[in-house]
Design a protein around this motif. Structure first.
Motif, mmCIF file in Angstrom:
data_model
loop_
_atom_site.group_PDB
_atom_site.id
_atom_site.type_symbol
_atom_site.label_atom_id
_atom_site.label_comp_id
_atom_site.label_asym_id
_atom_site.label_seq_id
_atom_site.Cartn_x
_atom_site.Cartn_y
_atom_site.Cartn_z
ATOM 1 N N SER A 219 0.827 -1.208 0.000
ATOM 2 C CA SER A 219 0.000 0.000 0.000
ATOM 3 C C SER A 219 0.861 1.256 0.000
ATOM 4 O O SER A 219 0.429 2.313 -0.460
ATOM 5 N N GLN A 220 2.078 1.137 0.491
ATOM 6 C CA GLN A 220 2.962 2.292 0.558
ATOM 7 C C GLN A 220 3.474 2.697 -0.818
ATOM 8 O O GLN A 220 3.500 3.878 -1.166
ATOM 9 N N THR A 221 3.880 1.709 -1.627
ATOM 10 C CA THR A 221 4.405 1.999 -2.965
ATOM 11 C C THR A 221 3.363 1.818 -4.057
ATOM 12 O O THR A 221 3.548 2.287 -5.176
ATOM 13 N N GLY A 222 2.260 1.102 -3.738
ATOM 14 C CA GLY A 222 1.245 0.824 -4.745
ATOM 15 C C GLY A 222 1.566 -0.371 -5.614
ATOM 16 O O GLY A 222 0.789 -0.721 -6.513
ATOM 17 N N GLN A 223 2.692 -1.023 -5.352
ATOM 18 C CA GLN A 223 3.092 -2.166 -6.167
ATOM 19 C C GLN A 223 2.137 -3.340 -5.952
ATOM 20 O O GLN A 223 1.820 -3.705 -4.832
ATOM 21 N N GLY A 224 1.688 -3.913 -7.050
ATOM 22 C CA GLY A 224 0.813 -5.075 -7.002
ATOM 23 C C GLY A 224 -0.663 -4.757 -6.904
ATOM 24 O O GLY A 224 -1.503 -5.649 -7.079
ATOM 25 N N VAL A 225 -1.034 -3.497 -6.637
ATOM 26 C CA VAL A 225 -2.452 -3.145 -6.475
ATOM 27 C C VAL A 225 -3.212 -3.230 -7.801
ATOM 28 O O VAL A 225 -4.306 -3.813 -7.841
ATOM 29 N N PRO A 226 -2.695 -2.689 -8.921
ATOM 30 C CA PRO A 226 -3.420 -2.856 -10.191
ATOM 31 C C PRO A 226 -3.579 -4.320 -10.582
ATOM 32 O O PRO A 226 -4.648 -4.723 -11.069
ATOM 33 N N GLU A 227 -2.532 -5.116 -10.360
ATOM 34 C CA GLU A 227 -2.625 -6.551 -10.683
ATOM 35 C C GLU A 227 -3.650 -7.248 -9.781
ATOM 36 O O GLU A 227 -4.361 -8.156 -10.220
ATOM 37 N N LEU A 228 -3.711 -6.799 -8.531
ATOM 38 C CA LEU A 228 -4.706 -7.367 -7.610
ATOM 39 C C LEU A 228 -6.117 -7.091 -8.113
ATOM 40 O O LEU A 228 -6.976 -7.979 -8.094
ATOM 41 N N TRP A 229 -6.383 -5.866 -8.567
ATOM 42 C CA TRP A 229 -7.709 -5.539 -9.075
ATOM 43 C C TRP A 229 -8.036 -6.345 -10.325
ATOM 44 O O TRP A 229 -9.181 -6.781 -10.497
ATOM 45 N N ASP A 230 -7.043 -6.579 -11.174
ATOM 46 C CA ASP A 230 -7.268 -7.424 -12.352
ATOM 47 C C ASP A 230 -7.668 -8.834 -11.935
ATOM 48 O O ASP A 230 -8.549 -9.453 -12.551
ATOM 49 N N THR A 231 -7.044 -9.343 -10.875
ATOM 50 C CA THR A 231 -7.397 -10.677 -10.369
ATOM 51 C C THR A 231 -8.821 -10.689 -9.833
ATOM 52 O O THR A 231 -9.572 -11.653 -10.041
ATOM 53 N N MET A 232 -9.220 -9.622 -9.169
ATOM 54 C CA MET A 232 -10.581 -9.537 -8.642
ATOM 55 C C MET A 232 -11.600 -9.480 -9.773
ATOM 56 O O MET A 232 -12.695 -10.062 -9.672
ATOM 57 N N LEU A 233 -11.262 -8.789 -10.852
ATOM 58 C CA LEU A 233 -12.157 -8.756 -12.015
ATOM 59 C C LEU A 233 -12.255 -10.121 -12.677
ATOM 60 O O LEU A 233 -13.321 -10.504 -13.176
ATOM 61 N N GLN A 234 -11.147 -10.865 -12.704
ATOM 62 C CA GLN A 234 -11.189 -12.227 -13.239
ATOM 63 C C GLN A 234 -12.139 -13.093 -12.431
ATOM 64 O O GLN A 234 -12.892 -13.895 -12.985
ATOM 65 N N PHE A 235 -12.114 -12.923 -11.117
ATOM 66 C CA PHE A 235 -13.034 -13.661 -10.255
ATOM 67 C C PHE A 235 -14.482 -13.303 -10.590
ATOM 68 O O PHE A 235 -15.335 -14.196 -10.761
ATOM 69 N N ARG A 236 -14.770 -12.002 -10.693
ATOM 70 C CA ARG A 236 -16.139 -11.581 -10.980
ATOM 71 C C ARG A 236 -16.617 -12.110 -12.332
ATOM 72 O O ARG A 236 -17.744 -12.611 -12.443
#
Length: 403
Positions: free
Chosen positions: A314-331
């Protein structure tokens, strides 16, 4: 008597023939202490063909002109996306005032009808994505919500955050103050943060969280994030009201697999290792590998989705966009398979029975005969003169025989 006693109570009530009669059931449902929305069941028993619209008209007919103007103002402001109307509407559903609770049910019925129309125009698919977020204290839930919330609003989404907060035993207010810890997101006009004190609710999820979710969706928020208190019974409650359950865990916190209950891991659709930056990168990778191995041994929740373990900062933002892409794949996977719709339908039933359980217990406790006998029976149970089971049977007999 706690809520966990409700289902044994209902089974024992069923065993008592006098309470099982239709006349007795109507008598109790029609008492003034019961919500107006549930009192309408008496009419539905007499005319089973009555539609939802007719039942709603029954509610509206009992409203004063002032109440009608209030509901119209709240509904129009809500679907118009006014934050003040949303805040006032959630306050209305959170109230314990009997009459205001009746007004809240009328408002909710209107919003539900509006949402159904939206879903029809959306091909029958939900118009909002509900995500439950939880984890042990110190996992960085608030920091994560602020980072992903800002990212989503920047992409054109409207994000609402329902931060369920433990209550102070002294004042009844929220202890953690999540809104004050999401300073940037709270100033974003495309985001709405609502801290809700649990007010002693078992499990740490408020009794009105489901209603607040519906209101947020009616106000046009297409992403609803529900943050729970921490690891415990609250996770089981929030899993019954969201599309995706995400478990956040910090690295270097000791033996994580022992510290987190297996049942909670089984409920998780996604495990997120937070604080993966600086000196914590190596521990975060180790925890990611451990959880990936552990998830392979657990029973799958879905036929189309295999839970994943990802790392973010959360400090650098690293991995957050990829995390959201994974959540969209789930949906997308859950939507295409139809599992998301089935999950929501099941959650509606859970919501119904939770309300029945809550109101059945309250009605039992407020029954005059039970209220009169309860102190003496509690004293005898405390002294060991009679067993709790016998005392419960005696109270239920009083409840069922005294009209």
């Amino acid at each position: 008597m706690g809520p966990t006693r409700v289902f044994p109570i209902l089974h024992r009530v069923a065993a008592l023939s006098s309470i099982c009669s239709t006349m007795a059931l109507r008598h109790y449902l029609c008492k003034p202490t019961v919500k107006l929305c549930y009192a309408s069941l008496c009419t539905l028993q007499q005319t089973r063909s009555v539609s939802t619209e007719a039942a709603l008209s029954h509610h509206i007919s009992g409203l004063t002109d002032r109440e009608k103007r209030l509901l119209t103002k709240l509904y129009d402001g809500l679907i118009g996306g006014q934050r003040a109307a949303l805040a006032e509407s959630i306050t209305l559903v959170e109230t314990q005032h009997p009459r205001k609770k009746e007004l809240a049910q009328v408002l909710l019925q209107r919003v539900l009808a509006f949402r159904q129309e939206q879903e029809k125009r959306n091909g029958g698919n939900p118009v909002a994505f509900r995500v439950g977020l939880s984890g042990p204290p110190g996992a960085g839930k608030s920091s994560f919500i602020e980072v992903i919330g800002k990212m989503l609003t920047g992409r054109g989404h409207k994000v609402s955050v329902l931060a369920v907060d433990p209550s102070s035993c002294t004042t009844g207010g929220s202890l953690m103050g999540d809104k004050t810890r999401m300073t940037e997101l709270s100033r974003d006009m495309s985001a709405y943060i609502r801290p809700s004190p649990t007010s002693g609710t078992l499990g740490g999820v408020t009794q009105t969280t489901n209603e607040a979710i519906v209101l947020c969706e009616g106000a046009g928020y297409d992403i609803v994030l529900v943050e729970t208190v921490g690891v415990g019974q609250s996770e089981f409650a929030v899993a019954d009201m969201v599309d995706m359950f995400v478990l956040l865990i910090p690295p270097a916190g000791g033996d994580e697999l022992q510290g987190i209950k297996r049942g909670i891991i089984e409920m998780a659709d996604l495990v997120v290792v937070t604080k993966s930056d600086g000196e914590l990168v190596v521990p975060a990778r180790r925890i990611q590998a451990e959880y990936t191995s552990a998830l392979k041994l657990l029973r799958k929740k879905s036929k189309v989705w295999k839970p994943k373990v990802v790392r973010i900062s959360s400090q650098t933002g690293q991995g957050v966009p990829e995390l959201w892409d994974t959540m969209l794949q789930f949906r997308d996977a859950m939507l295409s398979s139809g599992e998301l719709r089935v999950r929501r339908q099941t959650q509606q039933k859970v919501w119904l029975w939770n309300l029945i359980q809550e109101n059945a217990l309250r009605h039992f406790q407020q029954h005059p005969a039970v209220h009169a006998e309860l102190p003496e029976l509690e004293r005898r149970v405390t002294c060991g003169d009679i067993s709790p089971g016998l005392a419960a049977d005696l109270l239920l007999k009083v409840f069922s025989t005294v009209q």
